[in-house]
Write an enzyme that holds these catalytic residues in place. Structure first.
Site, PDB file in Angstrom:
ATOM      1  N   HIS A 126     -76.321  26.946  54.181  1.00 52.78           N
ATOM      2  CA  HIS A 126     -77.382  26.314  54.966  1.00 52.78           C
ATOM      3  C   HIS A 126     -77.845  25.070  54.218  1.00 52.78           C
ATOM      4  O   HIS A 126     -78.287  25.157  53.074  1.00 52.78           O
ATOM      5  CB  HIS A 126     -78.564  27.262  55.179  1.00 52.78           C
ATOM      6  CG  HIS A 126     -79.626  26.672  56.056  1.00 52.78           C
ATOM      7  ND1 HIS A 126     -79.624  26.807  57.427  1.00 52.78           N
ATOM      8  CD2 HIS A 126     -80.724  25.919  55.745  1.00 52.78           C
ATOM      9  CE1 HIS A 126     -80.674  26.169  57.926  1.00 52.78           C
ATOM     10  NE2 HIS A 126     -81.360  25.623  56.938  1.00 52.78           N
ATOM     11  N   CYS A 127     -77.732  23.912  54.852  1.00 55.77           N
ATOM     12  CA  CYS A 127     -78.052  22.637  54.215  1.00 55.77           C
ATOM     13  C   CYS A 127     -79.418  22.166  54.693  1.00 55.77           C
ATOM     14  O   CYS A 127     -79.624  21.943  55.897  1.00 55.77           O
ATOM     15  CB  CYS A 127     -76.978  21.598  54.549  1.00 55.77           C
ATOM     16  SG  CYS A 127     -77.281  19.980  53.818  1.00 55.77           S
TER      17      CYS A 127
END
Length: 251
Positions: A126-127
């Site tokens: 998850h960025c």
């Protein structure tokens, strides 16, 4: 709601601000200072960097907005499927992987994201910079965005360094245009005299990057890397910045 994929967050605004700042610095400061926006080289570099920045923005927008991949409703692994011979099982018990939070089985390489609060196909991570997961559907576009960003960063660095190294103060340009001289003080003494008079020293034999390369490697660019001698001149006299018309002097 601010944590859901696709919503604008502070990290996203930070990335957009960084792209805008680098674009403004490269196109409106570095290029005019080094090449000039009225020249063919300046226009070409400004257009090339603009296209690169546009590609960065486009790929970034897609990476932010595109769903990384959802598990189809009612998905159940078919252990008897001859096509899919690999099935992931839990480390304890050996059962097929099942997400208790989403209440469905997990396909291979799928993982549950605590931020997105759902399972993501082929989840990489998850960025926070795109406020989205990087998964099956947007992995390539995210990688392409990173590639464009790296290329644009190096391109901007070259333009900025070039503008710093080749900038000449206006008062020095006017003095070069108003008077000519055929007598030069050598290196250290010339620099000392310039500093003593409160002026900036510009080496008379510095013709700019391109002309300097020609003076050493020869006028034919296709022979620059060939082991042949293409020396310019007879070695008794060398061109100086005073021999170049003002319009073509290195900026």
């Amino acid at each position: 709601m601010a944590g859901r994929p696709g919503y604008l967050t502070l990290p996203i605004f930070s990335v957009l601000a960084a792209i805008g700042y680098v674009y403004y610095t490269a196109v409106f400061l570095a290029v005019p200072r080094w090449l000039g926006l009225a020249t063919a080289a300046g226009v070409a570099n400004a257009a090339a960097f603009t296209a690169l920045a546009a590609a960065c923005l486009a790929t970034y927008a897609v990476a932010v907005r595109r769903d990384p991949g959802r598990v189809p409703p009612g998905f159940v692994p078919d252990v008897e499927d001859a096509v899919s011979t690999v099935h992931e099982i839990k480390r304890k018990g050996g059962d097929l992987r099942y997400c208790q939070k989403c209440s469905h089985y997990k396909p291979p390489r799928a993982h549950h994201c605590r931020v997105c609060k759902r399972c993501v196909l082929k989840m990489d991570h998850h960025c926070i910079w795109i406020n989205n997961c990087v998964g099956h559907e947007n992995y390539k576009i995210f990688l392409v965005f990173v590639l464009y960003a790296v290329v644009a960063s190096f391109y901007a660095m070259i333009l900025i360094i070039g503008s710093v190294l080749h900038s000449v103060p206006k008062d020095e340009q006017s003095s070069n245009d108003s008077s000519r001289t055929s007598i030069y003080h050598e290196g250290v003494r010339a620099m000392w005299l310039a500093e003593k008079g409160g002026d900036l020293y510009h080496h008379p034999y510095d013709l700019g990057v391109y002309e300097n390369l020609i003076s050493v490697l020869g006028p034919n660019i296709f022979c620059w890397l060939c082991p042949v001698s293409n020396t310019v001149g007879n070695g008794l006299r060398y061109r100086t910045s005073y021999d170049i018309p003002l319009s073509t002097q290195p900026i």
